[in-house]
Design an enzyme around this catalytic site. Structure first.
Site, PDB file in Angstrom:
ATOM      1  N   LYS A  32       0.838  -1.204   0.000  1.00 33.33           N
ATOM      2  CA  LYS A  32       0.000   0.000   0.000  1.00 33.33           C
ATOM      3  C   LYS A  32       0.872   1.254   0.000  1.00 33.33           C
ATOM      4  O   LYS A  32       1.562   1.533   0.971  1.00 33.33           O
ATOM      5  CB  LYS A  32      -0.908   0.051   1.223  1.00 33.33           C
ATOM      6  CG  LYS A  32      -1.907   1.203   1.112  1.00 33.33           C
ATOM      7  CD  LYS A  32      -2.556   1.577   2.409  1.00 33.33           C
ATOM      8  CE  LYS A  32      -1.735   2.523   3.223  1.00 33.33           C
ATOM      9  NZ  LYS A  32      -1.541   3.864   2.620  1.00 33.33           N
ATOM     10  N   GLY A  42       7.099   4.429   8.394  1.00 31.73           N
ATOM     11  CA  GLY A  42       6.241   5.581   8.677  1.00 31.73           C
ATOM     12  C   GLY A  42       6.502   6.083  10.082  1.00 31.73           C
ATOM     13  O   GLY A  42       7.598   5.937  10.618  1.00 31.73           O
ATOM     14  N   SER A  43       5.484   6.652  10.674  1.00 36.65           N
ATOM     15  CA  SER A  43       5.668   7.275  11.983  1.00 36.65           C
ATOM     16  C   SER A  43       5.751   6.236  13.100  1.00 36.65           C
ATOM     17  O   SER A  43       5.194   5.143  12.993  1.00 36.65           O
ATOM     18  CB  SER A  43       4.501   8.226  12.259  1.00 36.65           C
ATOM     19  OG  SER A  43       3.295   7.500  12.260  1.00 36.65           O
ATOM     20  N   THR A  44       6.434   6.605  14.164  1.00 34.64           N
ATOM     21  CA  THR A  44       6.560   5.712  15.318  1.00 34.64           C
ATOM     22  C   THR A  44       5.181   5.412  15.905  1.00 34.64           C
ATOM     23  O   THR A  44       4.904   4.289  16.320  1.00 34.64           O
ATOM     24  CB  THR A  44       7.490   6.357  16.372  1.00 34.64           C
ATOM     25  OG1 THR A  44       8.796   6.446  15.787  1.00 34.64           O
ATOM     26  CG2 THR A  44       7.583   5.545  17.648  1.00 34.64           C
ATOM     27  N   VAL A 101       2.248   5.127  14.364  1.00 36.30           N
ATOM     28  CA  VAL A 101       1.549   4.067  13.623  1.00 36.30           C
ATOM     29  C   VAL A 101       2.299   2.731  13.779  1.00 36.30           C
ATOM     30  O   VAL A 101       1.683   1.672  13.852  1.00 36.30           O
ATOM     31  CB  VAL A 101       1.352   4.458  12.141  1.00 36.30           C
ATOM     32  CG1 VAL A 101       0.757   3.309  11.346  1.00 36.30           C
ATOM     33  CG2 VAL A 101       0.448   5.674  12.046  1.00 36.30           C
ATOM     34  N   GLY A 102       3.628   2.791  13.887  1.00 38.16           N
ATOM     35  CA  GLY A 102       4.400   1.565  14.143  1.00 38.16           C
ATOM     36  C   GLY A 102       3.903   0.870  15.401  1.00 38.16           C
ATOM     37  O   GLY A 102       3.730  -0.350  15.452  1.00 38.16           O
ATOM     38  N   GLU A 140       9.946  14.873  15.880  1.00 37.34           N
ATOM     39  CA  GLU A 140      10.375  14.906  14.489  1.00 37.34           C
ATOM     40  C   GLU A 140       9.628  16.045  13.786  1.00 37.34           C
ATOM     41  O   GLU A 140       8.400  16.039  13.732  1.00 37.34           O
ATOM     42  CB  GLU A 140       9.965  13.557  13.876  1.00 37.34           C
ATOM     43  CG  GLU A 140      10.774  13.130  12.717  1.00 37.34           C
ATOM     44  CD  GLU A 140      10.384  11.736  12.217  1.00 37.34           C
ATOM     45  OE1 GLU A 140       9.319  11.220  12.589  1.00 37.34           O
ATOM     46  OE2 GLU A 140      11.157  11.181  11.440  1.00 37.34           O
TER      47      GLU A 140
HETATM   48  P1  NDP Z   1       2.020   7.599   8.846  1.00 35.92           P
HETATM   49  O1  NDP Z   1       2.863   6.782   9.722  1.00 35.92           O
HETATM   50  O2  NDP Z   1       0.608   7.842   9.246  1.00 35.92           O
HETATM   51  O3  NDP Z   1       1.968   6.990   7.364  1.00 35.92           O
HETATM   52  C1  NDP Z   1       2.804   5.977   6.841  1.00 35.92           C
HETATM   53  C2  NDP Z   1       1.980   4.947   6.074  1.00 35.92           C
HETATM   54  O4  NDP Z   1       1.160   4.193   6.969  1.00 35.92           O
HETATM   55  C3  NDP Z   1       1.026   5.540   5.056  1.00 35.92           C
HETATM   56  O5  NDP Z   1       0.911   4.662   3.961  1.00 35.92           O
HETATM   57  C4  NDP Z   1      -0.281   5.589   5.836  1.00 35.92           C
HETATM   58  O6  NDP Z   1      -1.381   5.682   5.013  1.00 35.92           O
HETATM   59  C5  NDP Z   1      -0.198   4.277   6.590  1.00 35.92           C
HETATM   60  N1  NDP Z   1      -0.999   4.178   7.808  1.00 35.92           N
HETATM   61  C6  NDP Z   1      -1.496   5.168   8.591  1.00 35.92           C
HETATM   62  N2  NDP Z   1      -2.157   4.634   9.646  1.00 35.92           N
HETATM   63  C7  NDP Z   1      -2.090   3.283   9.530  1.00 35.92           C
HETATM   64  C8  NDP Z   1      -2.573   2.190  10.300  1.00 35.92           C
HETATM   65  N3  NDP Z   1      -3.246   2.359  11.417  1.00 35.92           N
HETATM   66  N4  NDP Z   1      -2.303   0.934   9.879  1.00 35.92           N
HETATM   67  C9  NDP Z   1      -1.594   0.730   8.759  1.00 35.92           C
HETATM   68  N5  NDP Z   1      -1.111   1.720   7.991  1.00 35.92           N
HETATM   69  C10 NDP Z   1      -1.353   2.996   8.369  1.00 35.92           C
HETATM   70  O7  NDP Z   1       2.730   8.973   8.606  1.00 35.92           O
HETATM   71  P2  NDP Z   1       2.020  10.346   8.197  1.00 35.92           P
HETATM   72  O8  NDP Z   1       1.883  10.358   6.747  1.00 35.92           O
HETATM   73  O9  NDP Z   1       0.778  10.610   8.977  1.00 35.92           O
HETATM   74  O10 NDP Z   1       3.101  11.372   8.667  1.00 35.92           O
HETATM   75  C11 NDP Z   1       3.095  11.855  10.009  1.00 35.92           C
HETATM   76  C12 NDP Z   1       4.475  11.985  10.539  1.00 35.92           C
HETATM   77  O11 NDP Z   1       5.116  10.720  10.540  1.00 35.92           O
HETATM   78  C13 NDP Z   1       5.399  12.838   9.692  1.00 35.92           C
HETATM   79  O12 NDP Z   1       5.237  14.182   9.927  1.00 35.92           O
HETATM   80  C14 NDP Z   1       6.718  12.333  10.118  1.00 35.92           C
HETATM   81  O13 NDP Z   1       7.087  12.914  11.323  1.00 35.92           O
HETATM   82  C15 NDP Z   1       6.475  10.849  10.301  1.00 35.92           C
HETATM   83  N6  NDP Z   1       6.852  10.043   9.134  1.00 35.92           N
HETATM   84  C16 NDP Z   1       7.997   9.329   9.178  1.00 35.92           C
HETATM   85  C17 NDP Z   1       8.404   8.605   8.083  1.00 35.92           C
HETATM   86  C18 NDP Z   1       9.650   7.809   8.100  1.00 35.92           C
HETATM   87  O14 NDP Z   1      10.132   7.443   7.052  1.00 35.92           O
HETATM   88  N7  NDP Z   1      10.189   7.487   9.242  1.00 35.92           N
HETATM   89  C19 NDP Z   1       7.654   8.612   6.841  1.00 35.92           C
HETATM   90  C20 NDP Z   1       6.418   9.340   6.907  1.00 35.92           C
HETATM   91  C21 NDP Z   1       6.075  10.031   8.020  1.00 35.92           C
HETATM   92  P3  NDP Z   1      -1.859   7.108   4.432  1.00 35.92           P
HETATM   93  O15 NDP Z   1      -0.701   8.040   4.459  1.00 35.92           O
HETATM   94  O16 NDP Z   1      -2.280   6.809   3.067  1.00 35.92           O
HETATM   95  O17 NDP Z   1      -2.944   7.588   5.352  1.00 35.92           O
END
Ligand code: NDP
Length: 789
Positions: free
Chosen positions: A190, A242-244, A246-247, A395
């Site tokens: 995804k 992604g974000s900590t 959501v991790g 961050e």
């Molecule tokens: P997220 O962690 O929300 O997004 C990363 C991915 O996870 C996207 O594909 C998102 O979908 C998906 N996602 C969101 N919620 C869930 C869930 N409950 N279960 C499974 N997948 C999910 O990051 P954000 O886009 O909201 O960014 C927020 C902050 O996170 C940023 O400002 C930054 O600080 C950090 N971040 C860190 C990253 C890294 O590489 N370490 C990368 C991106 C963000 P969708 O976006 O389509 O909603």
């Protein structure tokens, strides 16, 4: 007028990259659907706009994948799995090779499409993202080819659910898809709903090269779709970037499911400049560390730590360099800074900057004129930021660094490690001793010396601490998509219930002098904090004695003692090996006593268990100085080291079967690699562990390296899983206990290794010993050291 003057006064002409083909491609796709079982399907659910963040123009729409669509994709991936996994590695290599070739043939198209979708400059998408994507597929074509030779007996996991963010849309796809497919897995991926375009174009390449249907499926959507993929019962592994926050959600969501998990999360990476650094190079480093990709980089050098003596000079030069940055149309080849991914992200960053100023920091902003239209954010840095300020810990994920000064190398390390994250670090010093010392002491998965933000498919990338676990790239990255040869095992029976802490009037096997079994904390025997003991019964229900009933306070004391024994990680591997040999020697002198004690517990093969424990101690002693890191071939003029670092303090929950060997099979690899441990002995047969104290005391194991607790297994396991100073946990308990510790570990996101609640034959070295244990006892740190002019 000199040539230098001329160069400085010359203006830039416009240098736009043509977007004609990419825009035509987009125009032909008014709605982006999904790629399921080799077919492009129209979305059945809601669709949302896909916006060019540099112009606010709506490019197209994208579907938000529903439960039915996710299910169809997982079913397709499951159906494709057996055949794909069974293909000879060479055949899979050919597909990966074709993907690499086709990405290269369309590199300009992909670069423009990525820039339109994400807002990043064409310079970056063209010179960094897309070449790295191709490199990743080539590298993993190689792993597919070599899998049988390099990972004998290992097999693919099944369907991998992969969820990626918007900051490097195509590159993150490559990092996830290439190793998964190389290893023989199939994928449901995804993309982020903000940036679905290049993944969709990549799907078209998959169709073009004839990748078998179902091997790669792409379901677009938002977080809800991501949660459906992670939670789907047909998925065997979840890989998330992604974000900590959501991790953590995903860690809890799939706890106890048996799914393998790798997490690449946020960071707040230090960029450390010593007074003996090449300052001009370090200033250029900042450009690449925090202004690269608009600062939307998980490993961005977002905290500048500068040695006090040079700080004014350094910040002055930085300000001057910042004045020369060009920001604007990302499709213009001369731009250094493009647009953020969205206006929402811009608002989030502006909110954090306002907070920083309210907390007393000063914002220095590049004077670059940013377009009024679009999500543009002028680069900058903050001075006057204290470690406790929100922006020092959170961050920002934008082109703004925080700054701090330090006086001594020790202070630099303290500040560098003053974060819950541990993704990357960048160290600037011309003194090689100092640079390497800092690289060794900083808690980060990737360290760049006199460099920053360099990546290669052969160099493992991933974090320590709350930056997640698992590695992407290289041999370590492949391990995330493979499983060791299967072993038989039955569900582990529940341990003997605690017979109570009241006096036990039953038949007792009374020793000549009553022995008080205590806990072993910090190299000393300690009474249980609660002042309670429980009666332990052996063969035929005979009461064998009492064991101390540890509580949360004892766990905390043991973790604290382990924390103080940090010197163990610094002694030579040879010394650790010697200690293990000595431990075996002392145990062998008491072999009869241990055999008798095991027999009293009702263990089926007591003498064999003692003999196997001795052999195991020798085996891990032998491994202590041989389980090495490597020097990895990445770029020219770079030494890239992958070092196996101990976690620090590990929690170990021993199995009930094989009370001595099971416990030692966990302790030995952990301490051989330099960890300190808090081990919980078998709940049913804890008295074996209490006999070990004397062996440990006489074996030169420094106090605090091995701490032993006895009591209720799952209560102690939960406290260890929740403890922030426990960096990794191994759990050999029940299936419900696995779910419990995995859930509880989400706090500091420690890696948890369990045996899924299945027993092992600990006497069998193929099951109870091996390199897998050693891999699980270390985390890979990748150190980049460029050399030459
Ligand atoms: P997220 O962690 O929300 O997004 C990363 C991915 O996870 C996207 O594909 C998102 O979908 C998906 N996602 C969101 N919620 C869930 C869930 N409950 N279960 C499974 N997948 C999910 O990051 P954000 O886009 O909201 O960014 C927020 C902050 O996170 C940023 O400002 C930054 O600080 C950090 N971040 C860190 C990253 C890294 O590489 N370490 C990368 C991106 C963000 P969708 O976006 O389509 O909603």
């Amino acid at each position: 007028m000199t040539i230098k003057d001329l160069m400085q006064t010359m203006d830039y002409g416009p240098a736009p990259e043509s977007a004609t083909e990419a825009l035509a491609w987009i125009a032909d796709r008014p709605v982006i659907g999904h790629f399921i079982n080799g077919r492009f399907t129209a979305p059945e659910g809601e669709t949302v706009e896909v916006v060019n963040p540099a112009t606010d123009a709506v490019l197209t729409r994208v579907g938000l994948g529903t439960a039915t669509e996710v299910d169809a994709a997982v079913q397709a991936a499951r159906a494709a799995f057996p055949k794909w996994a069974a293909l000879p590695g060479h055949d899979r290599a050919r597909y990966l090779y074709a993907l690499a070739r086709h990405v290269q043939k369309r590199e300009r198209f992909f670069s423009v499409l990525e820039t339109l979708d994400n807002g990043k400059t064409i310079r970056e998408s063209r010179d960094i993202d897309v070449p790295l994507v191709a490199r990743h597929f080539y590298h993993h074509a190689g792993w597919a080819e070599l899998m049988a030779d390099d990972f004998p007996g290992h097999t693919a996991l099944g369907v991998c659910g992969q969820i990626i963010p918007w900051n490097f849309p195509l590159l993150m796809l490559a990092w996830k898809v290439a190793p998964a497919l190389a290893a023989g897995n199939t994928v449901v991926l995804k993309p982020a709903d903000l940036t679905p375009l290049t993944a969709y174009a990549f799907a078209e390449i998959c169709a073009e090269i004839g990748l078998p249907p179902g091997v790669l499926n792409i379901v677009n959507g938002d977080g809800a779709t991501g949660a459906l993929i992670a939670g789907h019962e047909g998925v065997a592994k979840v890989a998330f970037t992604g974000s900590t926050e959501v991790g953590r959600v995903i860690r809890r969501q799939i706890a106890g499911s048996g799914k393998k998990l790798s997490l690449e999360l946020g960071g707040k990476s230090p960029f450390i400049v010593f007074e003996d650094a090449d300052l001009d190079a370090a200033v250029e480093g900042v450009v690449d560390a925090i202004w690269f990709n608009q600062g939307e980089v998980c490993c961005a050098g977002s905290r500048l730590l500068v040695q006090e003596g040079i700080a004014p000079r350094f910040f002055d030069r930085l300000r001057k360099r910042m004045e020369t940055l060009r920001g604007g149309d990302p499709l213009d080849k001369t731009m250094d800074v493009g647009a953020l991914v969205s206006r929402k992200q811009l608002a989030r960053i502006n909110g954090l900057l306002a907070q920083a100023e309210a907390e007393g920091a000063t914002l220095h902003r590049a004077p670059a004129q940013m377009p009024a239209q679009g999500a543009f954010c002028a680069p900058g840095f903050l001075t006057g930021t204290a470690p406790a300020h929100t922006v020092s810990q959170t961050e920002i994920f934008g082109p703004i660094a925080t700054t701090l000064t330090f006086r001594t190398p020790d202070e630099a390390i303290t500040l560098a490690n003053d974060t819950r994250y541990g993704l990357a670090a960048s160290v600037w010093s011309q003194n090689i001793d100092r640079a390497i010392e800092i690289a060794a002491k900083v808690k980060a998965g990737v360290v760049w010396i006199n460099a920053t933000n360099i990546f290669d498919a052969g160099a493992p990338f991933g974090g320590f601490r709350e930056s997640g676990y698992g590695r992407e790239g290289g041999r370590a990255g492949m391990r995330e998509y493979l499983t060791a040869p299967a072993r038989p095992g039955k569900p582990r029976p529940d341990p003997a219930p605690l017979s109570g802490v009241a006096p036990h009037a039953g038949k007792a096997d009374r020793p000549s002098i009553d022995v008080t079994a205590k806990l072993y904390i910090g190299g000393k025997q300690a009474r249980a904090d609660g002042g309670q003991s429980y009666t332990v019964t052996g063969k035929g229900g005979v009461a064998l004695g009492q064991a101390a009933l540890a509580n949360r306070k004892d766990v905390r004391n043991a973790v604290e003692a382990a924390g103080k024994a940090g010197g163990w990680g610094g002694v030579t591997a040879h010394n650790r090996a010697q200690v293990l040999y000595f431990l075996a020697e002392n145990l062998s002198q008491r072999a009869e006593e241990f055999t008798a004690a095991l027999a009293a517990c009702g263990t089926p093969k007591p003498a064999e268990e003692v003999a196997a424990t001795l052999r195991r101690a020798f085996w891990y002693a032998a491994q202590a100085d041989k389980f090495d890191g490597t020097v990895t071939a990445t770029k020219s003029n770079h030494v890239t080291l992958t070092v196996n670092e101990p976690f620090g303090t590990m929690g170990l929950i021993a199995p009930d079967e094989a009370p001595l060997l099971g416990l030692m099979s966990l302790i030995l690899p952990a301490i051989a690699m330099g960890n300190r441990v808090v081990a919980v002995a078998s709940q049913s047969h804890p008295l074996l562990a209490t006999r070990l104290y004397q062996v440990l005391e006489t074996s030169d194991i420094p106090g605090g390296v091995v701490n032993l607790l006895t009591g209720t297994r799952d209560e102690l396991a939960k406290t260890l899983a929740e403890h922030d100073d426990v960096a990794a946990l191994w759990y050999c308990g029940s299936a419900s206990g696995v779910a419990m510790v995995e859930t509880a570990s989400a706090g500091n996101l420690k890696p948890v290794w369990t045996d899924q609640g299945l027993t092992r034959d600990w006497l069998d070295p193929a099951q109870g010993q091996g390199r897998d244990f050693l891999h699980r006892a270390v985390q890979v740190k990748t150190i980049w050291l460029p050399y030459g002019a």
